[in-house]
Design a protein around this motif. Structure first.
Motif, PDB file in Angstrom:
ATOM      1  N   SER E  46      -5.721   2.753   8.108  1.00 37.18           N
ATOM      2  CA  SER E  46      -4.645   2.044   7.448  1.00 37.18           C
ATOM      3  C   SER E  46      -5.095   0.641   7.057  1.00 37.18           C
ATOM      4  O   SER E  46      -5.774  -0.026   7.830  1.00 37.18           O
ATOM      5  CB  SER E  46      -3.463   1.984   8.399  1.00 37.18           C
ATOM      6  OG  SER E  46      -2.315   1.629   7.709  1.00 37.18           O
ATOM      7  N   GLY E  47      -4.724   0.238   5.862  1.00 39.29           N
ATOM      8  CA  GLY E  47      -5.028  -1.119   5.432  1.00 39.29           C
ATOM      9  C   GLY E  47      -6.422  -1.321   4.903  1.00 39.29           C
ATOM     10  O   GLY E  47      -6.825  -2.447   4.623  1.00 39.29           O
ATOM     11  N   SER E  51      -4.858   2.727  -0.999  1.00 42.88           N
ATOM     12  CA  SER E  51      -3.770   2.705  -1.977  1.00 42.88           C
ATOM     13  C   SER E  51      -4.038   1.650  -3.038  1.00 42.88           C
ATOM     14  O   SER E  51      -3.744   1.850  -4.208  1.00 42.88           O
ATOM     15  CB  SER E  51      -2.445   2.383  -1.293  1.00 42.88           C
ATOM     16  OG  SER E  51      -2.177   3.296  -0.288  1.00 42.88           O
ATOM     17  N   THR E  52      -4.561   0.543  -2.607  1.00 44.22           N
ATOM     18  CA  THR E  52      -4.856  -0.520  -3.552  1.00 44.22           C
ATOM     19  C   THR E  52      -5.819  -0.023  -4.622  1.00 44.22           C
ATOM     20  O   THR E  52      -5.604  -0.238  -5.823  1.00 44.22           O
ATOM     21  CB  THR E  52      -5.455  -1.718  -2.795  1.00 44.22           C
ATOM     22  OG1 THR E  52      -4.553  -2.081  -1.757  1.00 44.22           O
ATOM     23  CG2 THR E  52      -5.669  -2.896  -3.714  1.00 44.22           C
TER      24      THR E  52
HETATM   25  N1  LIG Z   1       1.082  -7.207  -2.351  1.00 43.64           N
HETATM   26  C1  LIG Z   1       0.190  -7.499  -1.406  1.00 43.64           C
HETATM   27  N2  LIG Z   1      -0.028  -8.783  -1.071  1.00 43.64           N
HETATM   28  C2  LIG Z   1      -0.932  -9.103  -0.125  1.00 43.64           C
HETATM   29  N3  LIG Z   1      -1.688  -8.232   0.540  1.00 43.64           N
HETATM   30  C3  LIG Z   1      -1.518  -6.929   0.260  1.00 43.64           C
HETATM   31  C4  LIG Z   1      -0.575  -6.501  -0.729  1.00 43.64           C
HETATM   32  N4  LIG Z   1      -0.635  -5.156  -0.795  1.00 43.64           N
HETATM   33  C5  LIG Z   1      -1.563  -4.768   0.096  1.00 43.64           C
HETATM   34  N5  LIG Z   1      -2.104  -5.835   0.738  1.00 43.64           N
HETATM   35  C6  LIG Z   1      -3.158  -5.814   1.744  1.00 43.64           C
HETATM   36  O1  LIG Z   1      -4.245  -5.114   1.217  1.00 43.64           O
HETATM   37  C7  LIG Z   1      -4.835  -4.316   2.205  1.00 43.64           C
HETATM   38  C8  LIG Z   1      -5.000  -2.905   1.711  1.00 43.64           C
HETATM   39  O2  LIG Z   1      -3.727  -2.319   1.544  1.00 43.64           O
HETATM   40  P1  LIG Z   1      -3.557  -0.817   1.122  1.00 43.64           P
HETATM   41  O3  LIG Z   1      -2.107  -0.577   0.920  1.00 43.64           O
HETATM   42  O4  LIG Z   1      -4.448  -0.522  -0.025  1.00 43.64           O
HETATM   43  O5  LIG Z   1      -4.047  -0.038   2.402  1.00 43.64           O
HETATM   44  P2  LIG Z   1      -4.147   1.511   2.614  1.00 43.64           P
HETATM   45  O6  LIG Z   1      -5.559   1.789   2.822  1.00 43.64           O
HETATM   46  O7  LIG Z   1      -3.443   2.238   1.532  1.00 43.64           O
HETATM   47  O8  LIG Z   1      -3.373   1.675   3.971  1.00 43.64           O
HETATM   48  P3  LIG Z   1      -2.312   2.784   4.386  1.00 43.64           P
HETATM   49  O9  LIG Z   1      -3.101   3.910   4.894  1.00 43.64           O
HETATM   50  O10 LIG Z   1      -1.556   2.099   5.477  1.00 43.64           O
HETATM   51  O11 LIG Z   1      -1.484   3.106   3.191  1.00 43.64           O
HETATM   52  C9  LIG Z   1      -3.974  -4.413   3.441  1.00 43.64           C
HETATM   53  O12 LIG Z   1      -4.621  -5.259   4.349  1.00 43.64           O
HETATM   54  C10 LIG Z   1      -2.705  -5.034   2.959  1.00 43.64           C
HETATM   55  O13 LIG Z   1      -2.213  -5.914   3.924  1.00 43.64           O
END
Ligand SMILES: Nc1ncnc2c1ncn2[C@@H]1O[C@H](COP(=O)(O)OP(=O)(O)OP(=O)(O)O)[C@@H](O)[C@H]1O
Ligand SMILES: Nc1ncnc2c1ncn2[C@@H]1O[C@H](COP(=O)(O)OP(=O)(O)OP(=O)(O)O)[C@@H](O)[C@H]1O
Ligand SMILES: [Mg+2]
Ligand SMILES: [Mg+2]
Lengths: 297, 368, 388, 310, 368
Positions: E46-47, E51-52
């Motif tokens: 996670s994180g 998703s980003t």
């Molecule tokens: N709008 C935002 N502003 C600031 N930081 C963000 C924002 N969106 C995401 N982040 C940060 O970017 C990082 C990556 O987030 P992301 O949602 O891509 O993680 P993920 O791999 O999809 O996790 P998960 O499995 O929980 O969905 C995280 O540390 C999150 O805190």
């Protein structure tokens, strides 16, 4: 490979920006512009019409040596403290009572909330009447035999501001109750169960567990109450017109009276500026904490 | 349905428990005896009434009928705190604004337990759960696993006889879940309390339970040791609910062919000579169930039953591989170790021993 | 042509009086669109001013003549009426002349005075004194002496409503009556702060203190409710302008029989020439501008003057009208006016700002029994010192 | 563990002959808790209802009865005269058509103001929640601070602004003023509400090719009923009850009902006609009360959705 | 770290992508080429920015630097709708107030596609996904699995080249998850679209992917076929992240003893003769990793390495059993079939072949 250029930043989200024009205009022209204008003219000796005739801090000197202004400030503080404490306490207690899975919840909630639909003018009139010693509560109680009974808060300088608060609370606690109720409903059921298993009495659960958990609700509520407090005007006008004497004057009324009755805009603007200043000192840091940060992930 | 065997001195005894929410009947005359020190898992699909049953035991819901005994005492009308139970919730329900220490001690302080006694109990719980370094933190500063431990600690300090867990792990990620599962298991071995544990995760149920109560629609379907439930499910629901990937079911008919029983579907006939019937079989519609891991590939001879099937999807899962087949019109899953995997579209030969299978009545779904 | 006229005459007597003006104006073929704003001048003036400065002026508007509209005139928002005034020879018909002076700024006339209101009246309820078994007092001092007996009879000796201007007005009346005309002018016209802090004025404050004590049981806000206390005999007297007369009239009371009036509180029979005037904002619309002229002329028309002032209880601004239908009190006023015993009033002498400060001071003074005379007088002197 | 049935008889016995508590815990309708709970609620409810009761009762009495009697006593002789008078013939100055004219003025002011202010605020909230652009937060904070500015302070600058645009004294001007002052709190509500909606929905719509307005109109709007109810109630009550702007920014022939009410109540002609005043007061409060009674339930839900987010 | 091999005509090509949220850098100069028709899974905790990254590809986030090509076209600044992508979200993000049919047609209607064309496409998608009977329902009247299919359908009707999935199964229960996994796999085979699929569930990643990109802290750690990643993880993070229960790690030292390399911990020495070194080893601290299923019991001889350990917990999981051991001071997990399971407290002998093991540098964590 094609190479499309990065488009100008200005035109990204163009529609959103266009749609925000009313907000931006309101913020800039009305709130910032109007405020700046007010502050500017508070340094002049404008009378009936605004004139750029600067007199430095004269208006402020006069303001702070006027007993009515001092009384107004004092009243605002008392009224503020009362509204804040009592509406929070009463609102919360009512919400807690309504949250006990009672019957007729809708009916009770409606009853507590309906005064909110009435204007301060109406509220003020009704309570002025109820509190009038000649035919209100005092008279009724006296007619019942307690002839020495005395309850005339609106006609007693030393307690008039409390009398005004009675009506304010009657009008406003319903909304606070609603907010609190919404907050209570947002608390995880499991917390209640955990507390029951732990053998914690309901009131302790509220006091030590639930209330601290409702911090955001309290903050929202606080802001709503506070905004109402600073603006209090109609209620005072409708109930006492600031009387007896100047015992129930409030700053907003001072502003209004000096701008329009006394035809001394400069003085009114100086008082406005003081009010704005205190609002800004309290609100801006809060607003930044609350809305300035990144709220969404 | 198979009901609980009688237990001599049950730690928790539920007798004819019924519970209705208004007109909806959630639990119907449910009986359950839990032995002292036993680890019972309530397993079932969402909405089957597991949490409701747990809440009834805890006294958090008013029952409609029946009685509940804990340690031989009738606690049907007792307050939760007087029942000698501790409860751990799915969301943990930690008091967010209190430090871990205060979370643990709050109930004791309210009950007026002396200070040094409180300190002693917290020290002990913290030691057992290895949360000493966390005592001064707020829950928000804890990881999921740590919160979970604090939630257990809250039950622990109260020195109760029975621990109730309502899906305590379902908010955690897979890795943490498997770690904490082991921790809970060790804790139980250490404390020897009676534990009643709700989950809808069958792995948890299988690994933790002394006995599993599989529930459906407010009724306990089967109450037995995990391996029994896995290997000899009393009905089709239980068979299908446990095991991932699920047991393969084949709809067909039970037929007697000479002295031997057969299971017939389309033109395939599975001999049931090795199958241990639960009760006297009768010809008629039936369902044949076999678990994916009890089917083998390229088996040649040696199996009572073999057939040929087409590979649809191959799912490598690291340690082993799932193969989804089409056997005639029926979908069929086989689980094999990762070494010998067929490819998509291959025609493969499969075999199994009906000894390992389960047969269910076509109408009632009960085991035959 | 429709012409909107704003004013704050909404009490019973006042409304009846306005109706006369409207009737007269409508008779000229125009239409009076009534823009009454209830409350008092204090409520209504800001609205009027906002509308004039906001670019949405009405056809005509009431102000107290004096300094209330001074800046509007200076800002060029009001219509210059000098032409009409010269044509109709206002300087000759309007009496006393000081009224027109108040309308004159830089030599030009900007308003039409419609009545003379004097503040200096003490209204007494005959019924109340009868009930207390007392003879009617001849002047303020006797009245003060009667106070304890009245109180004993359960009667409020003096009714003073809660509105701030009532307290402040009552004080000014006491100043003119107890102190005399010269004292009054020295304070308000010359704005002599040293004098205002001096012993002469201390006497006035002593009288105000009496009034404060006599009024302490009044639990009403509006002036006409206070008047009503006198009308119904619940209060013995009220210091109020001649407009109170309208209320007695509406209530069907007869001067001399049911109530008695003492001009100048019986001490100093002088009439102040305050009053109401109509101002005409500068309009673009030609037709309306013409109607404004008609209205201005109608207002000063002798018939209108009589009808209006009879209802309003005020005195007409022309000396050449016949007022034999006037009642007792009004005749007393006319007689004083004829003697030429007139003086200007605070509206004409002080800015609204100073007026407001004065109101704040006296409303506090009347509501707070523990405010010492020394303190009140000190603050009063400060206001006079900084007045403009 | 499952020690099968050696002493099963004793357990059986326990089951058969248990005489202890069984079934639901008995609860008395008149338990101490219930008495306290409902007692408190009823007492408080009476306190809240008292003014309404007095208003209604008084409005149905004749003046003589009011002067003599007790404000709480029910009318001995019910008369609707005061209501008729308040509605149709109470006088302010020369106008003796009661509240009736003000009522329609109020409707004409309230409807467009409510619509416009909610339209603007909901779009603002949506833009702030979903299309955050640079600087948006700053404007929003200014707006929120604006919610605290006493209206009196802003009267004069707004007179000037309206004069400059040339809409002072018109209905348009007043509608704009209401929209401006409704904007802060409504924008906050809508922003919170839209923020609480799953962002994925918004993203899905963008992938589907919907633009700013498309998403707003076709996705967000249909999902926002509760918050719209809150906004409508707040605005209807706020605007309908407004006195200050109504009196400053309109002219007598377009005065809203509250101004008319104030005029009637404060135009004391002789004695105060309390019955007429009360009838007028109730009449004036009727519209927001009705709106509120109809949608009260949604109101609480909407509040929960929009306001209570940290 | 191991980067992607060059791909001739990538369907999606991400070049030097960086993304910052304010001061926080979430993705750093990331490169990724996806071949046409490939099923790529982004896997990571996670994180880590999965998703980003997906949102960047979809155009839902403004990137800070770099370029994105889809089908050879630079779409870096295109609107999402113009990129030829379809997206399926974790919460499905169905428009709650529209029927399934209108949900599906929304994008087409916005784009102004003719009515009959819309009807045709919906019919096709509904057929593929078998949701014809649901078309007139609202999403609230659908089960989780059905919602999921509608969400896929929404991407399907748009006839796009690339499908993006953001954890589409994580809201479902285990059973449904495994079923839908297969459906997605079949769908991919049927459609042959390029698919980029985000998950943090390793089973999904292993079973679905042609290639897996394991991410950590915004950086792709390894991009390879599932079996390669499982068997030859490039670093300790990847090794630990995949596999449940996790790989056993033993901290120790790499030592050269004569010509042979050994892994030494306390007094145990594991000979590494059979181990295939990734690079020239050097003596020093190292981590030895072996998966639970590569360890056997009672192995007697035949294994290059054997040892004795104490059983701590036994977890029967139905088809097989996990055994948690203490090997000296180290925790050790072994996975065996359910038949031969030791009991708690037993001392057992275990053995494995270092051929199956992974060795990592003690400092960097990289594979040796
Ligand atoms: N709008 C935002 N502003 C600031 N930081 C963000 C924002 N969106 C995401 N982040 C940060 O970017 C990082 C990556 O987030 P992301 O949602 O891509 O993680 P993920 O791999 O999809 O996790 P998960 O499995 O929980 O969905 C995280 O540390 C999150 O805190
Ligand atoms: N307060 C209530 N009022 C009405 N019905 C309820 C209430 N609480 C639960 N139910 C119903 O009772 C049934 C059992 O609910 P319960 O919470 O015990 O299920 P569960 O087995 O715990 O499911 P899950 O695995 O989702 O937690 C459900 O059908 C639910 O809808
Ligand atoms: Mg549950
Ligand atoms: Mg994600």
């Amino acid at each position: 490979m094609s190479n499309s250029e990065r488009p100008s930043k200005l035109f990204r989200n163009l529609n959103a920006k266009v749609a925000s024009i009313p907000m931006v205009l309101t913020a800039l022209v009305v709130f910032v512009g109007g405020t700046a204008w007010t502050v500017l003219y508070s340094f002049t000796n404008s009378k009936l019409l605004p004139r750029l005739n600067f007199v430095g801090l004269d208006q402020y000197h006069r303001l702070w040596s006027t007993s009515r202004w001092l009384v107004s400030i004092e009243n605002l503080l008392i009224y503020g403290a009362i509204s804040l404490v009592f509406s929070l306490v009463i609102g919360f207690l009512l919400a807690a009572l309504l949250d006990q899975k009672i019957r007729f919840e809708d009916t009770f909630r409606t009853i507590f909330l309906y005064p909110f639909a009435l204007s301060f003018i109406v509220t003020g009139l009704v309570w002025q009447w109820l509190l009038n010693p000649d035919f209100g509560v005092q008279r009724v109680v006296r007619d019942l035999g307690w002839t020495s009974f005395s309850f005339d808060p609106l006609y007693n300088s030393s307690i008039v501001i409390y009398g005004i608060s009675i009506a304010a609370l009657w009008q406003g606690t319903g909304l606070i109750m609603c907010l609190m109720l919404a907050g209570l409903r947002g608390i995880d059921e499991d917390i209640w169960k955990a507390a029951r298993v732990d053998g914690i009495p309901a009131w302790k659960t509220y006091l030590f567990i639930v209330i601290p958990m409702m911090r955001p609700v309290f903050i929202t509520t606080l802001v709503i109450i506070a905004a109402g407090i600073v603006k209090v005007y109609d209620l005072v006008v409708a109930q006492t017109s600031g009387g007896p004497g100047i015992a129930s004057e409030v700053p907003a009324k001072y502003v209004y009276d000096y701008m329009f009755f006394a035809q001394n805009l400069g003085q009114g603007f100086a008082a406005s500026t003081m009010m704005l200043l205190s609002v800004v000192i309290v609100i801006v840091p809060w607003a930044y904490l609350e809305f300035g940060g990144k709220k969404r992930g | 349905m198979m009901m609980a065997a009688e237990i001599a001195n049950p730690s928790v005894s539920i007798q004819d428990l019924s519970l209705n929410f208004g007109a909806v009947s959630v639990l119907q005359t449910l009986n359950l005896d839990v032995a002292d020190g036993e680890f019972i898992v309530l397993l079932g699909p969402s909405g089957c009434g597991k949490s409701t049953l747990l809440n009834c035991i805890a006294g958090l819901l008013d029952i409609s009928d029946g009685r509940i005994f804990i340690k031989g005492k009738n606690v049907t009308w007792e307050e939760p705190k007087d029942r000698g139970i501790g409860m751990v919730f799915q969301s943990y329900a930690l008091y967010p604004q209190m430090t871990v220490e205060r979370n643990l001690s709050f109930g004791l302080r309210v009950a007026g337990v002396p200070k040094d006694e409180i300190a002693k109990r917290i020290a002990r719980a913290a030691e057992i759960l290895q949360i000493e370094p966390l005592l001064q933190r707020k829950p928000s500063a804890l990881s999921g696993g740590q919160r979970q431990r604090v939630a257990i600690g809250r039950a622990l300090v109260r020195d109760v006889d029975v621990f109730l867990f309502d899906e305590p792990l379902s908010n955690l990620d897979a890795k943490l879940r498997s770690e904490l599962r082991v921790e809970i298991k060790l804790l139980h071995r250490h404390l020897k309390n009676t534990m009643i544990y709700v989950t809808h995760d069958q792995i948890e149920a299988m690994t933790l339970a002394d006995r599993i109560a599989v529930m459906k629609g407010g009724v306990i379907q089967q109450l037995d040791a995990p391996q029994t439930i896995y290997n000899r499910p009393v009905n089709r629901f239980v068979a299908g609910f446990l095991g991932s990937p699920a047991m393969n079911f084949i709809d067909g008919r039970l037929e007697k062919d000479g002295g031997d029983w057969h299971f017939a579907v389309e033109d395939v006939r599975i001999p049931l000579a090795t199958y241990a019937f639960e009760k006297e079989p009768a010809p008629g519609p039936a369902v044949f169930g076999i678990r994916p891991e009890h089917v083998a590939f390229n088996s040649g001879t040696g199996w009572p039953f073999t057939a040929t099937a087409n590979v649809e999807v191959v799912e490598p899962m690291g340690s082993d591989t799932l193969v989804w087949l089409k056997l005639g019109q029926q979908n069929f899953t086989v689980r094999v170790t990762s070494e010998r995997t067929p490819k998509n579209g291959d025609a493969v030969s499969i075999g199994f021993d009906p000894l390992r299978a389960s047969l269910f009545d076509g109408q009632t779904g009960d085991r035959i | 042509t429709d012409l909107e006229v704003t004013h704050w005459w909404t009490s019973g007597g006042e409304a009846a009086a306005v109706a006369e003006l409207a009737k007269a104006f409508d008779a000229t073929g125009n239409h009076w669109v009534d823009g009454a704003i209830a409350g008092s001048g204090g409520t209504a003036r800001p609205i009027m001013i906002s509308r004039i400065t906001g670019g949405d002026p009405m056809g005509a508007t009431q102000f107290n003549h004096g300094r209330q509209a001074e800046e509007l005139v200076q800002a060029g928002l009001m219509r210059d009426l000098t032409d009409i005034a010269t044509k109709d020879k206002w300087t000759e018909v309007v009496r006393p002349k000081s009224l027109l002076d108040s309308c004159t700024i830089d030599g030009k006339i900007y308003c039409v005075p419609v009545n003379i209101h004097s503040w200096q009246w003490l209204w007494l309820s005959n019924e109340a004194f009868q009930k207390a078994g007392l003879p009617l007092p001849k002047d303020w001092n006797e009245f003060v002496a009667d106070a304890p007996a009245l109180e004993k009879a359960g009667i409020i000796p003096l009714a003073v409503g809660g509105q701030a201007w009532q307290a402040s007005g009552a004080f000014d009346v006491l100043m003119a009556a107890v102190g005399g005309t010269d004292t009054f002018l020295k304070v308000y016209k010359d704005k002599d702060a040293t004098f205002a802090a001096g012993p002469e004025i201390a006497k006035v404050f002593k009288a105000a203190d009496d009034a404060r004590k006599m009024a302490k049981n009044t639990n009403v806000q509006d002036w006409n409710q206070a008047t009503n206390l006198v009308i119904t005999g619940k209060a013995a007297g009220q210091i109020m302008g001649d407009w109170a007369q309208g209320e007695f009239q509406v209530a069907g009371k007869t001067a001399g029989k049911d109530y008695t009036c003492l001009p100048g509180l019986g001490l100093n029979e002088v009439i102040a020439t305050g009053g109401d005037a109509f101002y005409f904002p500068l309009l673009k619309d030609e037709a309306k501008a013409k109607a404004q002229v008609v209205l201005a002329e109608t207002l000063l028309d002798p018939k209108t003057q009589v009808a209006f002032n009879l209802k309003k209880g005020s005195l007409p601004v022309r000396g050449d009208v016949d007022l034999n239908t006037a009642n007792d009190c009004m005749k007393k006023g006319l007689a004083i006016l004829a003697k030429g015993a007139v003086m200007p009033w605070t509206d004409q002498l002080l800015s609204q700002d100073s007026q407001k400060q004065k109101e704040d001071l006296f409303s506090e003074f009347f509501a707070k029994p523990d405010m010492t005379l020394e303190e009140a007088q000190k603050r009063f002197a400060e206001i006079i010192g900084s007045a403009d | 563990m499952a020690d099968v049935a050696s002493l099963s008889t004793s357990a059986q016995a326990l089951r058969r002959h248990a005489t202890g508590p069984s079934g639901p815990k008995p609860r008395h309708a008149l338990s101490r808790r219930n008495i306290f709970l409902y007692g408190t609620l009823i007492v408080v409810a009476l306190y809240y209802l008292l003014p309404l009761y007095v208003m209604i009762v008084t409005s149905l009495k004749g003046m003589p009865e009011i002067r003599l009697g007790n404000i709480f006593s029910p009318p001995m002789e019910i008369t609707f005269e005061p209501w008729v008078k308040a509605w149709a013939s109470a006088c302010t100055g020369l106008n003796c058509d009661g509240l009736s004219r003000g009522f329609w003025n109020s409707v004409r002011i309230t409807v467009p103001s409510v619509l416009l202010s909610i339209a603007i605020a909901s779009v603002n909230g949506y833009a702030l929640a979903n299309w955050r652009f640079k600087g948006a937060d700053t404007f929003f904070i200014i707006l929120i601070v604006g919610a605290f500015i006493p209206y009196q302070v802003m009267i004069y600058p707004i007179v000037i602004i309206l004069r400059e645009i040339g809409i002072y004294g018109t209905l348009t001007g007043l509608v704009i003023v209401h929209s401006i002052f409704g904007m802060p709190i409504l924008t906050l509500l809508f922003r919170n509400y839209f923020t609480s909606m799953p962002e994925e929905l918004f993203r899905a719509a963008r992938v589907d090719g919907a633009g700013f307005w498309g998403i707003y109109l076709r996705i967000m709007l249909p999902m926002s009923l509760p918050i719209f109810v809150v906004a409508i109630i707040l605005q209807v009550t706020g605007i309908w009850n407004d006195f200050l702007f109504g009196v400053v920014y309109t002219r007598p022939d377009t005065y809203p009902m509250t101004v008319q009410l104030n005029n009637i109540v404060n135009s004391v002609q002789g004695v105060k006609e309390y019955n007429v005043n009360m009838a007028a007061t109730i009449l004036t409060g009727l519209v927001p009360l009705i709106v509120y009674f109809i949608s009260g339930k949604l109101f609480v839900r909407g509040i929960a959705a929009g306001a209570v987010k940290g």
